[in-house]
Design an enzyme around this catalytic site. Structure first.
Site, PDB file in Angstrom:
ATOM      1  N   LEU A 151     -23.371   7.899   0.332  1.00  0.00           N
ATOM      2  CA  LEU A 151     -24.756   7.879   1.313  1.00  0.00           C
ATOM      3  C   LEU A 151     -24.558   7.553   2.789  1.00  0.00           C
ATOM      4  O   LEU A 151     -24.594   8.252   3.522  1.00  0.00           O
ATOM      5  CB  LEU A 151     -25.867   7.101   0.478  1.00  0.00           C
ATOM      6  CG  LEU A 151     -27.187   7.168   1.271  1.00  0.00           C
ATOM      7  CD1 LEU A 151     -27.678   8.506   1.531  1.00  0.00           C
ATOM      8  CD2 LEU A 151     -28.143   6.358   1.104  1.00  0.00           C
ATOM      9  N   LYS A 208     -11.092   5.590  -6.241  1.00  0.00           N
ATOM     10  CA  LYS A 208     -12.369   5.151  -6.545  1.00  0.00           C
ATOM     11  C   LYS A 208     -13.374   6.316  -6.196  1.00  0.00           C
ATOM     12  O   LYS A 208     -14.632   6.126  -5.931  1.00  0.00           O
ATOM     13  CB  LYS A 208     -13.040   4.165  -5.508  1.00  0.00           C
ATOM     14  CG  LYS A 208     -12.900   4.525  -4.089  1.00  0.00           C
ATOM     15  CD  LYS A 208     -13.280   3.170  -3.221  1.00  0.00           C
ATOM     16  CE  LYS A 208     -13.511   3.679  -1.795  1.00  0.00           C
ATOM     17  NZ  LYS A 208     -14.919   4.142  -1.348  1.00  0.00           N
ATOM     18  N   ARG A 238     -30.488   1.555  -4.473  1.00  0.00           N
ATOM     19  CA  ARG A 238     -28.946   0.814  -4.901  1.00  0.00           C
ATOM     20  C   ARG A 238     -29.045  -0.588  -3.961  1.00  0.00           C
ATOM     21  O   ARG A 238     -29.939  -0.935  -3.194  1.00  0.00           O
ATOM     22  CB  ARG A 238     -28.064   1.596  -4.344  1.00  0.00           C
ATOM     23  CG  ARG A 238     -27.909   2.818  -4.952  1.00  0.00           C
ATOM     24  CD  ARG A 238     -27.422   2.688  -6.323  1.00  0.00           C
ATOM     25  NE  ARG A 238     -26.985   3.818  -6.992  1.00  0.00           N
ATOM     26  CZ  ARG A 238     -27.977   4.698  -7.655  1.00  0.00           C
ATOM     27  NH1 ARG A 238     -29.213   4.532  -7.920  1.00  0.00           N
ATOM     28  NH2 ARG A 238     -27.726   5.837  -8.109  1.00  0.00           N
ATOM     29  N   ASN A 261      -4.888   6.325   0.155  1.00  0.00           N
ATOM     30  CA  ASN A 261      -6.335   6.586   1.037  1.00  0.00           C
ATOM     31  C   ASN A 261      -6.583   5.470   1.962  1.00  0.00           C
ATOM     32  O   ASN A 261      -7.602   5.057   2.142  1.00  0.00           O
ATOM     33  CB  ASN A 261      -7.270   6.106  -0.356  1.00  0.00           C
ATOM     34  CG  ASN A 261      -8.500   6.601   0.031  1.00  0.00           C
ATOM     35  OD1 ASN A 261      -8.789   7.657   0.992  1.00  0.00           O
ATOM     36  ND2 ASN A 261      -9.819   6.059  -0.434  1.00  0.00           N
ATOM     37  N   TYR A 302     -13.957   6.983 -13.421  1.00  0.00           N
ATOM     38  CA  TYR A 302     -13.566   6.172 -12.351  1.00  0.00           C
ATOM     39  C   TYR A 302     -14.175   4.748 -13.186  1.00  0.00           C
ATOM     40  O   TYR A 302     -13.564   3.728 -13.317  1.00  0.00           O
ATOM     41  CB  TYR A 302     -14.218   6.255 -11.236  1.00  0.00           C
ATOM     42  CG  TYR A 302     -14.371   4.948 -10.208  1.00  0.00           C
ATOM     43  CD1 TYR A 302     -15.688   4.367 -10.211  1.00  0.00           C
ATOM     44  CD2 TYR A 302     -13.262   4.418  -9.883  1.00  0.00           C
ATOM     45  CE1 TYR A 302     -15.858   3.395  -9.355  1.00  0.00           C
ATOM     46  CE2 TYR A 302     -13.430   3.339  -9.318  1.00  0.00           C
ATOM     47  CZ  TYR A 302     -14.487   2.491  -9.010  1.00  0.00           C
ATOM     48  OH  TYR A 302     -15.002   1.368  -8.330  1.00  0.00           O
ATOM     49  N   PHE A 316      -6.636  -4.704  -5.399  1.00  0.00           N
ATOM     50  CA  PHE A 316      -7.672  -3.594  -4.864  1.00  0.00           C
ATOM     51  C   PHE A 316      -7.349  -2.173  -5.103  1.00  0.00           C
ATOM     52  O   PHE A 316      -8.051  -1.286  -5.117  1.00  0.00           O
ATOM     53  CB  PHE A 316      -7.825  -3.641  -3.208  1.00  0.00           C
ATOM     54  CG  PHE A 316      -8.614  -5.156  -2.807  1.00  0.00           C
ATOM     55  CD1 PHE A 316      -7.904  -5.864  -1.915  1.00  0.00           C
ATOM     56  CD2 PHE A 316      -9.659  -5.142  -3.194  1.00  0.00           C
ATOM     57  CE1 PHE A 316      -8.559  -7.051  -1.434  1.00  0.00           C
ATOM     58  CE2 PHE A 316     -10.503  -6.379  -2.530  1.00  0.00           C
ATOM     59  CZ  PHE A 316      -9.802  -7.165  -1.794  1.00  0.00           C
ATOM     60  N   ASP A 332       0.718  -1.188   0.019  1.00  0.00           N
ATOM     61  CA  ASP A 332      -0.039   0.040   0.113  1.00  0.00           C
ATOM     62  C   ASP A 332       0.776   1.372   0.059  1.00  0.00           C
ATOM     63  O   ASP A 332       1.917   1.131   0.579  1.00  0.00           O
ATOM     64  CB  ASP A 332      -1.134  -0.014   1.148  1.00  0.00           C
ATOM     65  CG  ASP A 332      -2.156   0.622   0.952  1.00  0.00           C
ATOM     66  OD1 ASP A 332      -3.379  -0.011   1.038  1.00  0.00           O
ATOM     67  OD2 ASP A 332      -2.279   1.855   0.390  1.00  0.00           O
ATOM     68  N   ASN A 333       0.357   2.363  -0.551  1.00  0.00           N
ATOM     69  CA  ASN A 333       1.101   3.526  -0.454  1.00  0.00           C
ATOM     70  C   ASN A 333       0.478   4.575   0.356  1.00  0.00           C
ATOM     71  O   ASN A 333       0.619   5.634   0.576  1.00  0.00           O
ATOM     72  CB  ASN A 333       1.374   4.277  -2.150  1.00  0.00           C
ATOM     73  CG  ASN A 333       0.034   4.516  -2.512  1.00  0.00           C
ATOM     74  OD1 ASN A 333      -1.079   4.513  -1.934  1.00  0.00           O
ATOM     75  ND2 ASN A 333      -0.068   5.143  -3.769  1.00  0.00           N
ATOM     76  N   LYS A 346     -12.202   1.187 -14.755  1.00  0.00           N
ATOM     77  CA  LYS A 346     -12.287  -0.096 -14.465  1.00  0.00           C
ATOM     78  C   LYS A 346     -12.994  -1.113 -15.517  1.00  0.00           C
ATOM     79  O   LYS A 346     -12.420  -2.136 -15.745  1.00  0.00           O
ATOM     80  CB  LYS A 346     -13.381  -0.329 -13.353  1.00  0.00           C
ATOM     81  CG  LYS A 346     -12.883   0.172 -12.096  1.00  0.00           C
ATOM     82  CD  LYS A 346     -12.131  -0.456 -11.450  1.00  0.00           C
ATOM     83  CE  LYS A 346     -11.595  -0.269  -9.957  1.00  0.00           C
ATOM     84  NZ  LYS A 346     -10.581  -0.947  -9.410  1.00  0.00           N
TER      85      LYS A 346
END
Ligand code: WQD
Length: 340
Positions: free
Chosen positions: A201, A85, A232, A36, A150, A81, A32-33, A154
């Site tokens: 949300l 996003k 959703r 986020n 985004y 992952f 990981d960097n 993908k």
């Protein structure tokens, strides 16, 4: 046992997946960097599972560190992952999104190939379906009408993986299309920590309930839905993480193939249903007002999740009540720790 290499291992989904894989007895190498996420998530994963992952700090675009990881560890499968996003950010910074989300996959696949590691689970999104005319959405539904960089990034990655498999069908590829993931691990040590004001949300509702934001803006109540608000397919992040354990087992069994699965519950809930459930479960009040639609929003999206159930033996088990409780309790734990 060969190790599983997880990119973005301290992120929201990555950390929850590390927990479930460690609990299932797998050994993990992580990268990981912290673009986020936070380094302290590594300690939380150890606190929850009693186990450590072998961690490397670095960027997915850095071929040197990726090669080092594959040289120093016997990797059996990869779960990718690591990606940006945020829909809103992607509209404002498309080039950064394509570099980070697409070039990183090309770098990863190149290093995997050179080390003869051909099993990968790729995190994609329901956004590749765009505004599907078929509801519930199946994996056979048309993709391509994405409405933001985004989702398009993908989509491009899915195309790269499909072309790779066509060129060499000894690859073992699982593409997961996530619907709307929410919630947190029941320890409330890990969860969703959006930078700044949440765009999504559930974290927004949680902050309103805790008085950290004044009011929820509901983006339109004039959609063609029972109560006029958007619908959703919300899925608990722990259910989603468990799907990755099921997929690893399938990859180990199949040895090769190209598989695409929707990861959702198969049920759709409206914004107002979410608000009412959140208030009831947590005994809180969520102030809201109806405002105009958010550009790019679609009215209804929820999954047909039967393919993952039939082929992976996986089904989402946690309820909307679980999702509301866990999101609220995790956000509350952040507030109690003074985390903004
Ligand atoms: C859900 C519903 C909004 C915020 C996006 C990405 C998707 C995935 C998840 C990464 C909609 C309404 C929301 C608010 C609201 N991200 N809403 N007020 O847009 O379905 O999906 O996040 O993989 O790729 O597209 O999620 O949570 O933003 O919106 O009324 O303050 O809540 O209109 O109906 P979305 P969301």
């Amino acid at each position: 046992m060969k190790k599983i290499f997880i990119t973005g291992c301290t992120g929201y989904i990555g950390s929850h997946t590390c927990v479930e894989l460690l609990n299932a007895g797998y050994e993990i190498v992580g990268l990981d960097n912290f673009s986020n996420s936070k380094k302290e998530v590594l300690d939380k994963i150890k606190e929850i599972t009693g186990k450590e992952i072998k961690f490397y700090e670095g960027n997915m675009l850095d071929k040197t560190i990726l090669s080092k990881i594959f040289e120093e560890n016997e990797i059996g499968s990869v779960i990718d992952f690591a990606a940006y996003k945020s829909v809103g950010d992607s509209v404002n910074m498309p080039v950064e999104y394509y570099i980070n989300n697409v070039s990183s996959v090309l770098t990863l696949l190149s290093v995997m190939k050179s080390h003869n590691v051909k099993s990968i689970i790729f995190s994609s999104t329901a956004a590749v379906y765009g505004d599907s005319t078929i509801i519930p959405v199946t994996e056979e539904c048309e993709t391509g009408k994405t409405i933001n960089p985004y989702g398009t990034s993908k989509l491009y990655c899915e195309g790269i993986l499909k072309d790779l498999y066509k060129s060499d069908n000894s690859w073992n590829i699982c593409i997961f299309r996530y619907f709307n993931l929410v919630g947190a691990h029941k320890s409330y040590l890990i969860g969703e920590e959006p930078n700044g004001t949440p765009a999504n949300l559930m974290p927004y509702i949680a902050k309103v309930a805790l008085g950290e934001l004044p009011c929820l803006n509901i983006f339109g109540d004039d959609y063609n839905t029972p109560d006029g608000t958007g619908i959703r397919d919300y899925i608990h992040v722990v259910d989603l993480a468990k799907a990755h354990v099921s997929a690893i087992k399938k990859l180990e069994l199949d040895k090769k193939g190209m598989h695409i699965y929707n990861l959702g519950t198969g049920k759709g809930y409206s914004v107002l249903e979410m608000v009412k459930t959140f208030e009831k479960v947590n005994n809180v009040k969520v102030n809201y007002k109806i405002v105009k639609r958010r550009p790019g929003d679609i009215a209804v999206s929820y999954a047909d999740a039967t393919k993952a159930q039939n082929e992976l033996g996986w089904k989402a088990e946690l309820t909307l009540e679980d999702m509301c409780r866990d999101s609220y309790m995790f956000t509350k734990s952040l507030k109690n720790k003074g985390v903004k």
